[in-house]
Every structure is written in structure tokens, then in C-alpha cells.
Motif scaffolding. Structure first.
Motif, mmCIF file in Angstrom:
data_model
loop_
_atom_site.group_PDB
_atom_site.id
_atom_site.type_symbol
_atom_site.label_atom_id
_atom_site.label_comp_id
_atom_site.label_asym_id
_atom_site.label_seq_id
_atom_site.Cartn_x
_atom_site.Cartn_y
_atom_site.Cartn_z
ATOM 1 N N ALA A 14 -42.190 27.122 -37.884
ATOM 2 C CA ALA A 14 -40.442 26.726 -37.584
ATOM 3 C C ALA A 14 -40.932 26.871 -35.562
ATOM 4 O O ALA A 14 -40.053 26.815 -34.744
ATOM 5 N N GLU A 15 -41.844 27.920 -35.207
ATOM 6 C CA GLU A 15 -42.289 27.947 -33.903
ATOM 7 C C GLU A 15 -42.850 26.860 -33.008
ATOM 8 O O GLU A 15 -41.909 26.734 -31.814
ATOM 9 N N ARG A 16 -43.401 26.036 -34.188
ATOM 10 C CA ARG A 16 -43.662 24.976 -33.373
ATOM 11 C C ARG A 16 -42.232 24.157 -33.216
ATOM 12 O O ARG A 16 -42.602 22.686 -32.299
ATOM 13 N N TYR A 37 -39.446 24.628 -32.667
ATOM 14 C CA TYR A 37 -38.650 25.603 -32.056
ATOM 15 C C TYR A 37 -39.425 25.457 -30.272
ATOM 16 O O TYR A 37 -38.500 24.664 -29.737
ATOM 17 N N GLN A 38 -40.448 24.693 -30.267
ATOM 18 C CA GLN A 38 -40.635 24.771 -28.839
ATOM 19 C C GLN A 38 -40.488 23.492 -28.503
ATOM 20 O O GLN A 38 -40.214 22.879 -27.632
ATOM 21 N N THR A 39 -40.625 22.111 -29.743
ATOM 22 C CA THR A 39 -40.628 20.936 -29.732
ATOM 23 C C THR A 39 -39.309 20.826 -29.195
ATOM 24 O O THR A 39 -39.146 20.407 -27.983
ATOM 25 N N ASN A 54 -36.836 22.257 -27.904
ATOM 26 C CA ASN A 54 -36.990 23.609 -26.776
ATOM 27 C C ASN A 54 -36.784 22.336 -25.281
ATOM 28 O O ASN A 54 -36.460 22.263 -24.349
#
Length: 65
Positions: A2-4, A6-8, A10
Motif C-alpha cells: 500500500a505504501e509503494r 501511495y508513493q507511485t 503521489n
């Protein structure tokens, strides 16, 4: 994962904002659109393969092993 994701997403949003009004905005937007198309295709693949776990066991019980 999920964090990856989100970073993508964003990073793509920020790239859009930074590109607006710049001399090379057209090329930047073309690359951003290409990246979004690749993400779309990846999500289509995930959608097509979800639920393909072996019958008799829930998919999440397989992942916990």
C-alpha cells in the motif's frame, strides 16, 4: 504494498503539478500518461486473476502460510 502504491500515485500527481506551464510539459504529460496506462493494465491483470486461488481454501489462508 500500500505504501509503494501511495508513493507511485503521489509521484505521478506531483509530476503533473510540476509540469504544468513548463516548456516541456507536453513530453512530461506523455510520460505520465504512459505510466498511468501501465498501472491501469496491471490493475486489469490483478482483476482478471483475483479469485483464481485453488478451490476449497480461501485465498487469504493461502497467503498466511
Amino acid at each position: 504494498m500500500a505504501e509503494r502504491l501511495y508513493q507511485t500515485y503521489n509521484a505521478l500527481i506531483l509530476a503533473c503539478l510540476r509540469s504544468y506551464g513548463r516548456p516541456h510539459a507536453k513530453e512530461s504529460f506523455r510520460r505520465i500518461i504512459t505510466g498511468l496506462g501501465e498501472l491501469r493494465d496491471a490493475w486489469k491483470f490483478v482483476d482478471a486473476t483475483v479469485g483464481k486461488a485453488p478451490k476449497g481454501r480461501p485465498a487469504d489462508s493461502v497467503a498466511r502460510r
